[in-house]
Design an enzyme around this catalytic site. Structure first.
Site, short mmCIF file in Angstrom:
data_model
loop_
_atom_site.label_atom_id
_atom_site.label_comp_id
_atom_site.label_asym_id
_atom_site.label_seq_id
_atom_site.Cartn_x
_atom_site.Cartn_y
_atom_site.Cartn_z
CG ASN A 243 -1.71 1.22 1.43
OD1 ASN A 243 -1.80 2.05 0.53
ND2 ASN A 243 -2.33 1.37 2.60
CD1 TRP A 244 3.31 0.97 -2.93
CD2 TRP A 244 3.41 2.19 -4.82
NE1 TRP A 244 3.96 0.23 -3.87
CE2 TRP A 244 4.05 0.95 -5.04
CE3 TRP A 244 3.36 3.12 -5.87
CZ2 TRP A 244 4.62 0.62 -6.28
CZ3 TRP A 244 3.93 2.79 -7.10
CH2 TRP A 244 4.56 1.56 -7.28
CE LYS A 245 -0.12 3.28 4.76
NZ LYS A 245 -0.07 3.40 6.22
CD GLU B 139 -2.82 5.59 6.97
OE1 GLU B 139 -2.83 5.60 5.72
OE2 GLU B 139 -1.86 5.15 7.64
CB SER C 297 5.08 -1.86 12.07
OG SER C 297 4.69 -0.53 12.37
N GLY D 26 2.46 2.14 10.88
CA GLY D 26 3.45 3.21 10.75
C GLY D 26 4.16 3.56 12.05
CG HIS E 8 -5.85 1.96 5.39
ND1 HIS E 8 -5.42 2.90 6.28
CD2 HIS E 8 -4.82 1.10 5.20
CE1 HIS E 8 -4.16 2.63 6.61
NE2 HIS E 8 -3.78 1.54 5.97
N GLY F 105 2.82 -1.20 4.28
CA GLY F 105 2.80 0.22 3.93
C GLY F 105 4.20 0.72 3.64
N GLY F 106 4.81 1.37 4.62
CA GLY F 106 6.12 2.00 4.47
C GLY F 106 7.16 1.12 3.79
CD GLU G 181 -3.53 -2.48 7.55
OE1 GLU G 181 -2.37 -2.61 7.16
OE2 GLU G 181 -4.23 -1.51 7.25
P1 PGA Z 1 2.80 0.30 7.63
O1 PGA Z 1 1.33 0.53 7.02
O2 PGA Z 1 3.31 -1.00 7.05
O3 PGA Z 1 3.58 1.48 7.19
O4 PGA Z 1 2.63 0.21 9.11
C1 PGA Z 1 0.46 -0.55 6.84
C2 PGA Z 1 -0.85 -0.05 6.28
O5 PGA Z 1 -1.28 1.04 6.65
O6 PGA Z 1 -1.48 -0.72 5.46
#
Ligand code: PGA
Length: 250
Positions: A27-29, A110, A214, A182, A108, A235-236, A176
């Site tokens: 997930n590149w956000k 966010e 993470s 993050g 998600h 994500g990251g 999640e």
């Molecule tokens: P993260 O994000 O791996 O940076 O913690 C995961 C996500 O939000 O899907």
């Protein structure tokens, strides 16, 4: 905060299944929506296995075109809960599909937090996604406050009940914990096993359940070795080809 630490000993002896067959989603956000994203996709083009990348909307079509002969699949990070019309700034499930995507991340944390998305909206989006021919990847997870209040299962049950549409089509669930996204904090493997077991039980074991929060090349192998974990949502660590490839090879 010690109870969040990743260093909790791995106390059971499950034979490592490796990442083969497990689904790895990046997930590149709101990152790499330009040339840098196309370059990242190019660096991943030869990857084999069950891998999905979710770039920003702006390059979805280009990335999907680039990967048309690759085994890598493309997904979007959200879609509208409406089919079409006067919804400025929104992108419909059928638009996502026509840009070459096979998947869409929904619910998600966010989006639930910053855009006040409710589980009912997630369910509507998921139904539209299925109708458009997309596989919805529905995210659920407790906040740190829920976790500390011992409400994890209660929150998961409610999110699952309200977010998943009535269907026999393919759906993927991503667990999640919000406090792990993050932050570098990862639940113990025991906790991941327990929550995944709970989600499988609540959903009649019908859907694959990914873990997200993470995930890095350092912890991916241990997490993917848990039989209840069908894959990871990253994500990251999906923003650097080298790191993401290490996770896929974990
Ligand atoms: P993260 O994000 O791996 O940076 O913690 C995961 C996500 O939000 O899907």
């Amino acid at each position: 905060m010690a109870f969040y630490a990743i260093s909790v000993p791995y106390r059971y002896h499950i034979i490592s299944l490796g990442a083969m067959g497990k689904l790895i989603v990046g997930n590149w956000k709101m990152n790499k929506g330009d040339e840098a994203g196309l370059q990242l996709a190019k660096n991943l083009i030869d990857l084999k296995g069950n891998v999905v990348i979710c770039p920003p909307y702006t390059i979805l079509r280009e990335v999907a075109h680039l990967l048309r002969d690759a085994s890598l699949k493309v997904g979007a990070q959200d879609c509208s809960s409406h089919e079409e019309g006067s919804y400025t700034g929104e992108v419909s499930a059928s638009m996502v599909k026509s840009s070459g995507c096979s998947y869409v991340i929904l619910g998600h944390s966010e989006v639930r937090t910053h855009r006040k998305e409710t589980s009912q909206m997630v369910q509507k989006k998921a139904a539209l996604a299925l109708e458009a021919g997309l596989i919805p990847l529905i995210c659920v997870g407790e906040t740190r406050q829920d976790y500390e209040a011992g409400k994890t299962f209660e929150v998961l049950k409610s999110q699952l009940d309200l977010s998943i549409p009535e269907t026999t089509q393919e759906i993927i669930i991503a667990y999640e914990p919000v406090w792990a996204i993050g932050t570098g904090l990862v639940p113990s493997l025991e906790y991941i096993e327990k929550t995944h077991g709970f989600i499988r039980q609540m959903t009649g074991d019908k859907y694959p359940v990914l873990y997200g929060g993470s995930v890095t090349s350092k912890n991916a192998q241990a997490i993917l070795s848990i039989p209840e974990v069908s894959g990871v949502l990253v994500g990251g660590a999906s923003l650097q080809a080298e790191e993401f490839i290490k996770i896929i090879n974990a």
